[in-house]
Design a protein around this motif. Structure first.
Motif: not given
Lengths: 204, 204
Positions: B167-169, B160-161, B171, B163-165, B158
DNA sequence: GCCGTAAGCGGACTTTACCCCGGTTGACTG
DNA sequence: CAGTCAACCGGGGTAAAGTCCGCTTACGGC
């Protein structure tokens, strides 16, 4: 007016030779990829092996990452079809939450089979990775979210965040090492965690 | 044994001249960056303007992306300090959920001020973007999640997810265009959406 | 079928990331 | 304080990405 089936947004269909060359290049690229890995897939080599000029390669794909995007795009169509017209819960017919869960699991599996390509398709200068120019994943997720009752939530942004939660781990945060060594384990974990995440976000 | 404050994991401290050069290079890099943008920041130019050899640049940073990672790393320390010892809710003292919300908002703001650098710090061959080698963001989020009661959820994944949620947008999925044109708007939206996401995920 | 033109093609050219290795220097030992 | 050695420095060399521009070719109109 005119009798053409013209949609003003799509500037022009690709010329026949151009289309042929694109296909040719993608085929050769795939071949080189399975033969000797992504590092050997250089623009020069690709051009020569395709019997085409380097300029052509760049015109068609713009950048090295573009080739990998093209490859990804091709493969993504399979997943897309299952989503659009396959059996539920991935395809139409199931409740949105179930479809969302199923989609995440399918996407994780798909991405794991294409991690290498997807990583090389990343391009710091231009966003939008993971396949087609229009982020299919994001649109599908957004569409499913729209069909739920989520109070006053901003569905558009949520869709972006969930897309990132789905792709990010594999694209950005997990080492290639972990992926190759603990592949199936990782797929299980990410899939299950996705389900938990979605169910928690979407319950009333 | 020895009387040194040695931690066996850190192979060796950097030699004095090496450290000096690293600092010098980062300073020059930052200067070049503000003067003429990331595209002009080439390895050769950096070396020459620093009065150092090209080899040195590569030894210190390994790759072009490495320089941007170094730059990011430097800037990230400010945020880190606020998190570790600043006032709540960002710093210690507030309930975990509140800290998580505050952290997300702060990280979004920080990332928006450094999107360009962060994008150039991406490197398809090696994962782990956005600053230091150890993804501080992810560790912090995981730590906060551990302090909550989330049933049988897999907190590691969770984290990791999420973190991605986070940074992802910025990056991967938002165009540079949208970022520069609708900057503050985007920050607001992402921040609010993060809060919604976290509150939904973390409620009992 | 023929023509005009816009799109496509090719491959030489430039730029730049990254490698290599002989010479140099900082840091620890006795 | 001198010796030793690993780490570091420098800058020339290589290969691959990306650009340019004159030539060629597909395709729609007459």
């Amino acid at each position: 007016m005119n009798g053409l089936p013209v949609s003003w947004g799509a500037p022009r269909p690709e010329r026949a030779d151009a289309a042929r060359n694109r296909a040719q290049l993608l085929a050769t690229a795939r071949q080189m990829l399975t033969e000797s890995g992504p590092d050997q897939l250089t623009m020069d080599a690709l051009a020569e092996r395709s019997g085409l000029g380097k300029g052509t390669v760049f015109r068609r794909f713009g950048t090295r990452a573009g080739i990998f995007q093209g490859l990804l795009d091709e493969v993504e169509r399979g997943l897309q079809e299952q989503v659009l017209s396959g059996p539920p819960p991935l395809g139409p017919g199931a409740p949105p939450v179930d479809r969302l869960v199923a989609y995440g699991r399918a996407r994780v599996r798909w991405l794991m089979q294409n991690t290498e390509i997807a990583r090389f398709a990343l391009d710091g200068r231009q966003p939008v990775p993971g396949g087609s120019q229009t982020p299919v994943s994001q649109m599908h997720i957004r569409m499913l979210l729209r069909h739920m009752d989520l109070g006053g939530l901003n569905v558009d942004v949520l869709a972006i965040q969930l897309t990132a939660a789905l792709d990010g781990p594999l694209l950005l945060y997990l080492s290639t090492d972990a992926l190759t060594n603990a592949g199936p384990q990782v797929e299980q974990n990410l899939g299950a965690a996705w389900q938990d995440l979605v169910e928690r976000v979407c319950r009333p």
